[in-house]
Structures are given as structure tokens and as C-alpha cells.
Write a protein that holds these residues in place. Structure first.
Motif, PDB file in Angstrom:
ATOM      1  N   PHE A  14       0.836  -1.199   0.000  1.00  0.00           N
ATOM      2  CA  PHE A  14       0.000   0.000   0.000  1.00  0.00           C
ATOM      3  C   PHE A  14       0.868   1.246   0.000  1.00  0.00           C
ATOM      4  O   PHE A  14       2.094   1.175   0.123  1.00  0.00           O
ATOM      5  CB  PHE A  14      -0.945  -0.008   1.218  1.00  0.00           C
ATOM      6  CG  PHE A  14      -0.276   0.267   2.535  1.00  0.00           C
ATOM      7  CD1 PHE A  14      -0.319   1.543   3.104  1.00  0.00           C
ATOM      8  CD2 PHE A  14       0.407  -0.733   3.218  1.00  0.00           C
ATOM      9  CE1 PHE A  14       0.294   1.797   4.322  1.00  0.00           C
ATOM     10  CE2 PHE A  14       1.021  -0.476   4.435  1.00  0.00           C
ATOM     11  CZ  PHE A  14       0.966   0.799   4.990  1.00  0.00           C
ATOM     12  N   SER A  15       0.229   2.384  -0.122  1.00  0.00           N
ATOM     13  CA  SER A  15       0.944   3.655   0.009  1.00  0.00           C
ATOM     14  C   SER A  15       0.077   4.588   0.855  1.00  0.00           C
ATOM     15  O   SER A  15      -1.138   4.421   0.933  1.00  0.00           O
ATOM     16  CB  SER A  15       1.222   4.275  -1.353  1.00  0.00           C
ATOM     17  OG  SER A  15       0.010   4.652  -1.976  1.00  0.00           O
ATOM     18  N   ALA A  16       0.745   5.562   1.491  1.00  0.00           N
ATOM     19  CA  ALA A  16       0.041   6.541   2.315  1.00  0.00           C
ATOM     20  C   ALA A  16       0.837   7.844   2.281  1.00  0.00           C
ATOM     21  O   ALA A  16       2.040   7.826   2.003  1.00  0.00           O
ATOM     22  CB  ALA A  16      -0.102   6.023   3.747  1.00  0.00           C
ATOM     23  N   PRO A  17       0.172   8.970   2.572  1.00  0.00           N
ATOM     24  CA  PRO A  17       0.885  10.257   2.565  1.00  0.00           C
ATOM     25  C   PRO A  17       2.055  10.251   3.549  1.00  0.00           C
ATOM     26  O   PRO A  17       1.924   9.754   4.672  1.00  0.00           O
ATOM     27  CB  PRO A  17      -0.183  11.270   2.994  1.00  0.00           C
ATOM     28  CG  PRO A  17      -1.489  10.595   2.717  1.00  0.00           C
ATOM     29  CD  PRO A  17      -1.251   9.128   2.875  1.00  0.00           C
ATOM     30  N   ALA A  18       3.194  10.813   3.126  1.00  0.00           N
ATOM     31  CA  ALA A  18       4.405  10.841   3.966  1.00  0.00           C
ATOM     32  C   ALA A  18       4.139  11.473   5.322  1.00  0.00           C
ATOM     33  O   ALA A  18       4.635  10.993   6.345  1.00  0.00           O
ATOM     34  CB  ALA A  18       5.520  11.580   3.233  1.00  0.00           C
ATOM     35  N   LYS A  19       3.318  12.531   5.367  1.00  0.00           N
ATOM     36  CA  LYS A  19       3.087  13.215   6.650  1.00  0.00           C
ATOM     37  C   LYS A  19       2.288  12.358   7.635  1.00  0.00           C
ATOM     38  O   LYS A  19       2.327  12.594   8.832  1.00  0.00           O
ATOM     39  CB  LYS A  19       2.432  14.581   6.428  1.00  0.00           C
ATOM     40  CG  LYS A  19       1.104  14.578   5.732  1.00  0.00           C
ATOM     41  CD  LYS A  19       0.565  16.009   5.638  1.00  0.00           C
ATOM     42  CE  LYS A  19      -0.802  16.029   5.012  1.00  0.00           C
ATOM     43  NZ  LYS A  19      -0.846  16.558   3.669  1.00  0.00           N
ATOM     44  N   ALA A  20       1.596  11.341   7.147  1.00  0.00           N
ATOM     45  CA  ALA A  20       0.832  10.451   8.031  1.00  0.00           C
ATOM     46  C   ALA A  20       1.752   9.642   8.947  1.00  0.00           C
ATOM     47  O   ALA A  20       1.342   9.181  10.009  1.00  0.00           O
ATOM     48  CB  ALA A  20      -0.037   9.510   7.203  1.00  0.00           C
ATOM     49  N   PHE A  21       3.022   9.477   8.535  1.00  0.00           N
ATOM     50  CA  PHE A  21       3.956   8.641   9.302  1.00  0.00           C
ATOM     51  C   PHE A  21       4.791   9.435  10.306  1.00  0.00           C
ATOM     52  O   PHE A  21       5.570   8.860  11.052  1.00  0.00           O
ATOM     53  CB  PHE A  21       4.904   7.907   8.345  1.00  0.00           C
ATOM     54  CG  PHE A  21       4.194   6.977   7.411  1.00  0.00           C
ATOM     55  CD1 PHE A  21       3.653   5.787   7.866  1.00  0.00           C
ATOM     56  CD2 PHE A  21       4.054   7.292   6.070  1.00  0.00           C
ATOM     57  CE1 PHE A  21       2.995   4.925   7.012  1.00  0.00           C
ATOM     58  CE2 PHE A  21       3.400   6.445   5.209  1.00  0.00           C
ATOM     59  CZ  PHE A  21       2.861   5.251   5.678  1.00  0.00           C
TER      60      PHE A  21
END
Length: 196
Positions: free
Chosen positions: A41-48
Motif C-alpha cells: 500500500f501507500s500513504a501520505p508521507a506526513k501520516a507517518f
């Protein structure tokens, strides 16, 4: 235990071109191992941000459509030039499957050695442990109340229910060392004692 929720989307395309496209959208490609299936999957960098840039041990609740996966960070990769987060490997938490993680140590209490004028030295910040998900803790509390002057608390002194500590048992976690002032006072007292 602190849980960080991450909302992402499943990946259908792979390879360098697809990965570059994901990163150009300021998203991070990720993978979840350890469960019934491998999930990309992928997710926005700022979410991490709150998950990656912290010393705290946390669980990630990864929402992908209607399904949520509970996982812990297994490995991080950063871009060698920009130092931006490039990839994350997660290990899914499965109830009956032990997982190996690194958990921070929290020293609690007042050392008798420090009260006697010594200085507390923390030698180990975290422990590598293997446990079922239900036994995982946010941090490992190590009581230093009985830590005396010139004494050590070692890995072997830490006992946790349902948790196997992987570090070498003889490694010191914390010690109390004599300060220069205390040494001077002791040698002055010895000299005084010899004069009498």
C-alpha cells in the motif's frame, strides 16, 4: 499502548516507474508482512510523522478500504540524498504469532546510590524483545530504587511476563558511578582518619 492511525490505499502497480509516481505525490510505498497475506500500500508521507520520528514504541492501525491492519514498524528506508522517508516495512500483529520488536526502557524510582551522592548513568535506551502481541508494552519500566553506588542493573535483572528479552543478559542497563566530588570527600576523610 499508543496507536497511530494511518489511512492508505492498496497498490496495484509495482516497479520503479510506479514507485517514483507514488513518491512524486508525496506518498510512501509500504508493505505489511507476517499475516495471512503480504499487503502492498501507500500513504501520505506526513501520516507517518508521529510513528517514525519518535523513540516511543507504538502500534500502527493501517486502514486500507474496509480493512484495518494492526502492525509495528519493522524497517525504514530513507532517500540517501534528500533524507526523506522512502519505504516502510510493517510486521502485522497476529494474536498467536510472536513478534520481535525494540521497546524503550524507562527508568523509574530513586536510586540509593544517587541519594548517596553518585551519578546515574543510563547505558541502554531500549531492549529487543520477542512476545505475542498481547504482551507488548509501550516501554519497559526498570526500577532503580535498590541501585547502589558503583552498582549495575543488567538485562538479566529485567523480568517480564510473556516476554523473551533477546539482548545479552550481562549488558548493563544503568549504573551509578561515583562523582569526582564524592571521591575527593572520601579521600579527604581517609587522610583525616590517618592523622588521628
Amino acid at each position: 499502548m499508543n496507536t497511530i492511525t494511518i489511512e492508505g490505499e492498496l497498490r496495484s502497480e509495482f516497479g520503479k516507474k510506479a514507485t517514483r509516481q507514488i513518491r512524486s505525490e508525496e506518498k510512501v510505498p509500504c508493505v505489511i508482512y507476517g499475516g495471512a497475506e503480504v499487503v502492498n500500500f501507500s500513504a501520505p508521507a506526513k501520516a507517518f510523522k508521529n510513528l517514525v520520528y519518535t523513540a516511543a514504541f507504538q502500534v500502527a492501525a493501517i486502514k486500507l478500504g474496509a480493512k484495518t491492519y494492526r502492525a509495528v514498524v519493522k524497517d525504514l528506508q530513507f532517500d540517501v540524498v534528500t533524507d526523506e522517508l522512502a519505504h516502510i516495512d510493517f510486521m502485522e500483529l497476529v494474536e498467536d504469532k510472536p513478534v520481535s520488536v525494540t521497546v524503550p526502557i524507562k527508568l523509574v524510582g530513586q536510586s540509593v546510590g544517587v541519594k548517596a551522592g553518585g551519578k546515574l548513568v543510563s547505558k541502554l535506551k531500549a531492549l529487543k524483545v520477542k512476545a505475542l502481541p498481547k504482551f507488548l508494552v509501550e516501554n519497559i519500566e526498570v526500577n532503580i530504587d535498590n541501585l547502589e553506588l558503583n552498582g549495575n542493573i543488567r538485562v538479566e535483572d529485567v523480568k517480564l511476563e510473556g516476554v523473551e528479552i533477546v539482548n545479552s543478559p550481562r549488558i548493563p542497563i544503568a549504573s551509578v558511578v561515583m562523582t569526582r566530588q564524592l571521591r575527593q570527600e572520601e579521600s579527604a576523610a581517609e587522610k583525616e582518619g590517618k592523622k588521628k
